[in-house]
Design an enzyme around this catalytic site. Structure first.
Site, PDB file in Angstrom:
ATOM      1  N   TYR A  13      34.920  14.189  41.123  1.00 40.12           N
ATOM      2  CA  TYR A  13      33.892  14.034  40.070  1.00 40.12           C
ATOM      3  C   TYR A  13      33.902  12.616  39.486  1.00 40.12           C
ATOM      4  CZ  TYR A  13      34.492  19.129  40.142  1.00 40.12           C
ATOM      5  OH  TYR A  13      34.622  20.433  40.535  1.00 40.12           O
ATOM      6  N   TYR A 141      29.922  28.711  36.403  1.00 43.11           N
ATOM      7  CA  TYR A 141      30.495  27.801  37.401  1.00 43.11           C
ATOM      8  C   TYR A 141      31.274  28.635  38.402  1.00 43.11           C
ATOM      9  CZ  TYR A 141      33.392  24.437  39.801  1.00 43.11           C
ATOM     10  OH  TYR A 141      34.010  23.716  40.796  1.00 43.11           O
ATOM     11  N   LYS A 264      43.232  29.726  40.897  1.00 35.19           N
ATOM     12  CA  LYS A 264      43.853  28.975  39.799  1.00 35.19           C
ATOM     13  C   LYS A 264      45.313  29.354  39.495  1.00 35.19           C
ATOM     14  CE  LYS A 264      40.388  26.203  38.514  1.00 35.19           C
ATOM     15  NZ  LYS A 264      39.020  26.663  38.461  1.00 35.19           N
TER      16      LYS A 264
HETATM   17  C1  LIG Z   1      37.857  26.516  39.406  1.00 33.80           C
HETATM   18  C2  LIG Z   1      36.898  27.622  39.597  1.00 33.80           C
HETATM   19  C3  LIG Z   1      36.329  27.880  40.850  1.00 33.80           C
HETATM   20  C4  LIG Z   1      36.572  27.007  42.049  1.00 33.80           C
HETATM   21  O1  LIG Z   1      37.910  26.995  42.445  1.00 33.80           O
HETATM   22  P1  LIG Z   1      38.453  25.800  43.368  1.00 33.80           P
HETATM   23  O2  LIG Z   1      39.850  26.202  43.682  1.00 33.80           O
HETATM   24  O3  LIG Z   1      38.352  24.560  42.549  1.00 33.80           O
HETATM   25  O4  LIG Z   1      37.589  25.739  44.564  1.00 33.80           O
HETATM   26  C5  LIG Z   1      35.450  28.945  40.951  1.00 33.80           C
HETATM   27  N1  LIG Z   1      35.175  29.729  39.896  1.00 33.80           N
HETATM   28  C6  LIG Z   1      35.723  29.519  38.692  1.00 33.80           C
HETATM   29  C7  LIG Z   1      35.398  30.436  37.555  1.00 33.80           C
HETATM   30  C8  LIG Z   1      36.591  28.449  38.489  1.00 33.80           C
HETATM   31  O5  LIG Z   1      37.108  28.220  37.283  1.00 33.80           O
END
Ligand SMILES: *Cc1c(COP(=O)(O)O)cnc(C)c1O
Length: 417
Positions: A13, A141, A264
Site C-alpha cells: 500500500y 474489507y 490473522k
Molecule cells: C486482513 C483481512 C483479510 C485478508 O487477509 P490477508 O491475509 O491479508 O490476505 C480478509 N478479511 C478480513 C476481514 C481481514 O481483516
C-alpha cells in the site's frame, strides 16, 4: 531515480516515490518492537492483528521448533499429517454449529477466494445455474486478491481502478435501521436468481475503519439469509480468536454462518495460515460420485505443518491462559483511556469493542506526520484514513496499554487532525 536502501523491495500500500523509508525492526518480544537504532516501541497493532499472545511466546516457539526438526513441510495432496488433522478437529470443536469441514490455505484473501468458490460451486453442484454474484456490505474489507477485492467497499476498495476486470457484486448498507433491513430484503429479492451468497465481517468492519455494529444487526443479516435460502459467509479473519471479547464474533450474535473464514490470529501471529470452514450442508453439496463436484483448489503450501503446529500451540494458549478475560479487561481500559477524547476538537467518534479501540477524526489528518509523532512518543500506531486505532496483543500489560492510550490522547489532543 537514485538508489536507496530497500529499493529492491516493493512495499505494501505504498507510493514508493513519496513514502518515508520504513523503520527497520530487528527483534520483537511481548508487546515490544526493537528497531535497528536501538529504540523500542510499544506495539498498538499486534502486527496487523495477528500477535494475540504477544511476540515470541515460548510455547509457540517450542512447538514450531519441534515441528521444524520433524517435518517442516510436506505436500497435502494424497498425504496428511497430525498437525493438520489435530487443528481441523480442534477448530471444528471450537466453532459453533455444524462448521465441521476445514479447508486450509495460506492467507486471508485466499481463504475468502475459497469461500466465494465454495458458494458458487455449491449451487452449480446442485444443478442451479447463474448464481455467481455475492452480496457484500458497504464499509467491508475482505482482502486484496481479485475476488476478495470485488467484495470490498466499492469506494474504499478502489474498484474504479480495475474497472471491468472485477466481478460486479451487489452492495448494501448493513441493516442497522429498519429502512436498511427493508433495502437488504429487497436487494435479496431482486437479485435472487444471481446471488450465490452474502458475505459479512461479523460485528466489526476492520480495515474499513473499525466500523462496529451490534449483534442484532448481524442476527438480522443471518435471518434474511435464511429467509432467502442463501449461504452466509462470515469473514472472521480479523474478529476471530478473542479480538471482540469472545472466541468468535458470530457467537456474540448467536448465529452460525454456512462458511467461515479465519486467518490473522490463527497461528498467534507467527506463520501464514488461513482456513475456510464449511457446514455439513455446504460440504454435502460437494460429496458426490461425480469427480467434477470436487472443490478444485489446492495451494502448494496448504496446511503447512509448521503453521499448523503454531496454530495448535496458539489454541493451547487459549485453553491454558485467560485470553478472553484479558480481552474484556482491555475493553474496560481502552474505554477509560480513549473515552475522554469524545467531544474533543477534531474527534467525531470513539468506539471500543473487546480489544479494539478506535478514534474517528473529523478531517483527513496528515497521516505521515501523525505516524511519525507516534514513533517519536515510543509507540507503534498506524492510523488508516481518518481512524486512529489500537488492537494490542491480548497479553499487553496495563502500563503499556495505558501508555498507548496516553499517547493517542496526547497526539490527537495536540490538534493533529
Ligand atoms: C486482513 C483481512 C483479510 C485478508 O487477509 P490477508 O491475509 O491479508 O490476505 C480478509 N478479511 C478480513 C476481514 C481481514 O481483516
Amino acid at each position: 531515480m537514485t538508489e536507496r536502501r530497500g529499493d529492491h523491495l516493493w512495499r505494501p500500500y505504498t507510493q514508493m516515490k513519496l513514502a518515508a523509508p520504513p523503520l527497520e525492526a530487528v527483534a520483537t518480544l511481548g508487546s515490544r518492537i526493537t528497531l535497528a537504532d536501538g529504540r523500542e516501541l510499544i506495539d498498538g497493532i499486534a502486527s496487523w492483528w495477528t500477535a494475540v499472545h504477544g511476540y515470541n511466546h515460548p510455547h509457540i516457539r517450542e512447538a514450531v521448533g519441534n515441528q521444524l526438526g520433524q517435518m517442516p513441510h510436506v505436500m497435502f495432496g494424497g498425504l496428511t499429517h497430525a498437525p493438520a488433522e489435530r487443528l481441523a478437529t480442534r477448530l471444528a470443536a471450537l466453532l459453533p454449529g455444524e462448521l465441521n469441514h476445514v479447508f486450509f490455505t495460506d492467507s486471508g484473501s485466499v481463504a475468502v477466494e475459497v469461500a466465494l468458490k465454495m458458494a458458487v460451486q455449491f449451487w452449480l453442484n446442485r444443478g442451479v445455474q447463474g448464481r455467481t454474484r455475492v452480496l457484500a456490505f458497504r464499509g467491508g474489507y475482505h482482502g486484496d486478491t481479485m475476488g476478495a477485492m470485488s467484495a470490498c467497499d466499492p469506494v474504499e476498495g478502489m474498484h474504479h481502478r480495475f474497472g471491468a476486470y472485477l466481478p460486479a457484486q451487489v452492495f448494501c448498507e448493513l441493516p442497522r435501521m429498519p429502512e436498511q433491513e427493508a433495502a437488504l430484503d429487497k436487494a435479496l429479492t431482486t437479485h435472487r436468481r444471481e446471488l450465490a451468497a452474502v458475505i459479512v465481517e461479523p460485528l466489526v468492519q476492520g480495515a474499513g475503519g473499525m466500523l462496529m455494529h451490534p449483534p442484532e444487526t448481524l442476527a438480522t443479516v443471518a435471518r434474511l439469509c435464511r429467509r432467502h435460502g442463501l449461504p452466509l459467509i462470515a469473514d472472521e479473519i480479523f474478529t476471530g480468536f478473542g479480538r471482540t471479547g469472545m472466541m468468535f464474533a458470530c457467537e456474540q450474535a448467536g448465529i452460525v454462518p454456512d462458511i467461515l473464514c479465519l486467518s490473522k490470529a490463527l497461528t498467534g501471529g507467527t506463520m501464514a495460515l488461513a482456513a475456510t470452514v464449511a457446514t455439513t450442508e455446504i460440504f454435502t453439496a460437494f460429496w458426490s460420485d461425480d469427480p467434477a463436484h470436487a472443490l478444485m483448489h489446492g495451494p502448494t503450501f496448504m496446511a503447512n505443518p509448521l503453521a499448523c503446529a503454531a496454530a495448535n500451540a496458539s489454541l493451547d494458549l487459549f485453553e491454558t491462559e485467560p485470553r478472553l478475560a484479558q480481552a474484556n479487561a482491555i475493553e474496560k481500559r481502552l474505554t477509560k483511556g480513549l473515552e475522554p477524547l469524545r467531544g474533543a476538537a477534531g474527534v467525531v467518534d470513539v468506539r471500543v469493542l473487546g480489544a479494539i479501540g478506535a478514534v474517528q477524526l473529523g478531517g483527513m489528518p496528515n497521516l505521515a506526520a501523525l505516524k511519525s509523532r507516534f514513533v517519536e512518543h515510543g509507540v507503534w500506531v498506524r492510523p488508516f484514513g481518518d481512524v486512529v486505532y489500537l488492537t494490542p496483543a491480548l497479553t499487553i500489560s496495563d502500563s503499556d496499554l495505558d501508555r498507548l492510550t496516553d499517547v493517542v490522547r496526547l497526539v490527537i489532543g495536540k490538534g493533529m487532525a
